[in-house]
Write a protein that holds these residues in place. Structure first.
Motif: not given
Ligand SMILES: NC(=O)c1ccc[n+]([C@@H]2O[C@H](COP(=O)([O-])OP(=O)(O)OC[C@H]3O[C@@H](n4cnc5c(N)ncnc54)[C@H](O)[C@@H]3O)[C@@H](O)[C@H]2O)c1
Length: 391
Positions: A183-186, A193-200, A374-391
């Motif tokens: 959570t710190h590193d992400f 990067m001046g940009s949010p993570i969108v997929r993991v 990341a947790k979901e992706s590690a559990e399922t083996g699939k790429a996972v889209a990250v929910r985005q926040v606008t604030g």
């Protein structure tokens, strides 16, 4: 005087108050606490607070009676979101420990609670605000790499046994080490990067180093293998391998959990896609020891590479198209590489009505949503889209 109310006056938050908030503003007083372990919470108070502090059953009661100027949440991970969602109803600056949520349900509830809240939050992300990371971001903003195209984040944790022999071994509280550690590193990687993570896309290995078949409840003092076990207090001391120096629960115990029932990982990694179109990779390893300690990032673009490491405490800037490389050394000896002090400055400024949080609730949520992906992706083996926040 700043009247602070604390929800969960544990080891971490009491240290933040005593050594960081008071270093910035000596007149911070803990006047109210909500904590079921009154004796433990009281023992962690500064002498000056012991006489006047009052204990309350819940936040509502404390907020009504304690005439607070500010709040801090220092419980273990699974209660951060619960208390923060309640705190959103008050117009009081909030110092909130990370991870700010441990499930999608908690995180979305928090997002709703803060949608119209006036509560200003300092999420406890010291790495992002540490002077070395801020300097790296400044270099990038000045154009040191051109447009940032790639980031590599590494974290070889030399104290990782605490996630298997301390309270952090309880997976029901941590929900794994993406939420606990990455959570710190992400967060700081998004900042750089001046940009949010969108997929993991992520992977984790569990139960190959820590965990095992030793009986539940086993501690070193009751173990007949303590003389030869590398994790016994005497061998940690002898080998200078770090970790808890006293009697402790077995890191190879059944009660740590299994990959099926849930347990913290030995190591985990994630490929990250940013909204900007850049990508990156992150790796964290929890069985490394001693001089294997490494934590930091390398950001690159066509024009250059900027890299830093908090353990060597220096930043390197390489110009790709000119024969120059600069190395900048940072000052030493501060908690979380100076980041805890910076968070304290932000928080005290908020209480005094000046300045803004550099780690607002939205930064906490962005990070949690990335960790949950990341947790979901590690559990399922699939790429996972990250929910985005606008604030
Ligand atoms: N930001 C950082 O860099 C950083 C560093 C270390 C720890 N942490 C985080 O700090 C948090 C606390 O860790 P710690 O080691 O101080 O734990 P701790 O066990 O020492 O403290 C937790 C406190 O919460 C209290 N508590 C339990 N149930 C409660 C309830 N229902 N309401 C109110 N209080 C309750 C406990 O009695 C205890 O005093 C963890 O989530 C950890 O991830 C963050």
């Amino acid at each position: 005087m700043i009247r602070l109310g604390v929800l969960g006056h544990g080891g971490r938050i009491s240290g933040v108050i005593k050594h960081c908030l008071r270093a910035v503003e000596p007149d911070v007083r803990v006047v109210g606490i909500v904590d079921p372990d009154e004796a433990g919470a009281r023992a962690r108070l500064d002498e000056r607070d012991k006489a006047d502090v009052a204990f309350y059953r819940n936040l509502k009661e404390m907020a009504r009676q304690a005439r607070l100027d500010a709040l801090a949440v220092g419980t273990r991970c699974n209660l951060h979101a619960v208390y923060a969602a309640q705190a959103a109803a008050y117009d009081l600056p909030l110092y909130l420990e990370k991870p700010i949520a441990t499930s999608m349900k908690q995180a979305t509830a928090l997002e709703r609670a803060f949608a119209k809240s006036k509560c200003q939050v300092v999420v406890s992300f010291p790495l992002r605000v540490s002077p070395l990371c801020v300097l790296a971001r400044e270099r990038i903003e000045e154009g040191a790499v051109g447009s940032p195209q790639h980031v590599l984040g590494v974290n070889y944790v030399p104290y990782g046994t605490c996630y298997f022999d301390g309270w952090y071994r309880d997976y029901s509280i941590t929900q794994g080490l993406f939420l606990q550690k990455a959570t710190h590193d992400f967060d700081y990687m998004m900042y750089l990067m001046g940009s949010p993570i969108v997929r993991v896309m992520a992977m984790a290995t569990k139960g190959r180093v820590f965990g095992g078949k030793k009986r539940a409840g086993l501690v070193c003092s009751k173990c007949d293998e303590a003389d030869t076990c590398l994790e016994s207090p005497q061998n940690r001391k002898r080998n200078l391998s770090g970790g808890a120096g006293g009697d402790h629960p077995c890191v190879f115990g059944k009660d740590i959990g299994t990959p099926v029932t849930g347990m913290n990982e030995d190591s985990s990694s994630a490929l990250l896609e940013f909204a900007s179109g850049a990508h990156g990779a992150y790796t964290q390893v929890f069985y490394s020891r001693r001089d294997a300690a490494t934590r930091g990032a390398t950001v690159s673009g066509y024009l250059g590479t900027v890299s830093f490491d908090w353990y060597t405490n220096q930043l390197k800037r390489v110009r790709h198209h000119a024969p120059f490389t600069d190395v900048t050394k940072a000052g030493e000896g501060q908690s979380h590489f100076g980041g805890d002090y910076e968070l304290a400055v932000d928080f005290i400024n908020l209480v005094k009505g000046k300045g803004e949080s550099r780690t607002p609730i939205w930064a906490g949520l962005r990070s949690v949503y990335s960790c949950l992906a990341a947790k979901e992706s590690a559990e399922t083996g699939k790429a996972v889209a990250v929910r985005q926040v606008t604030g």
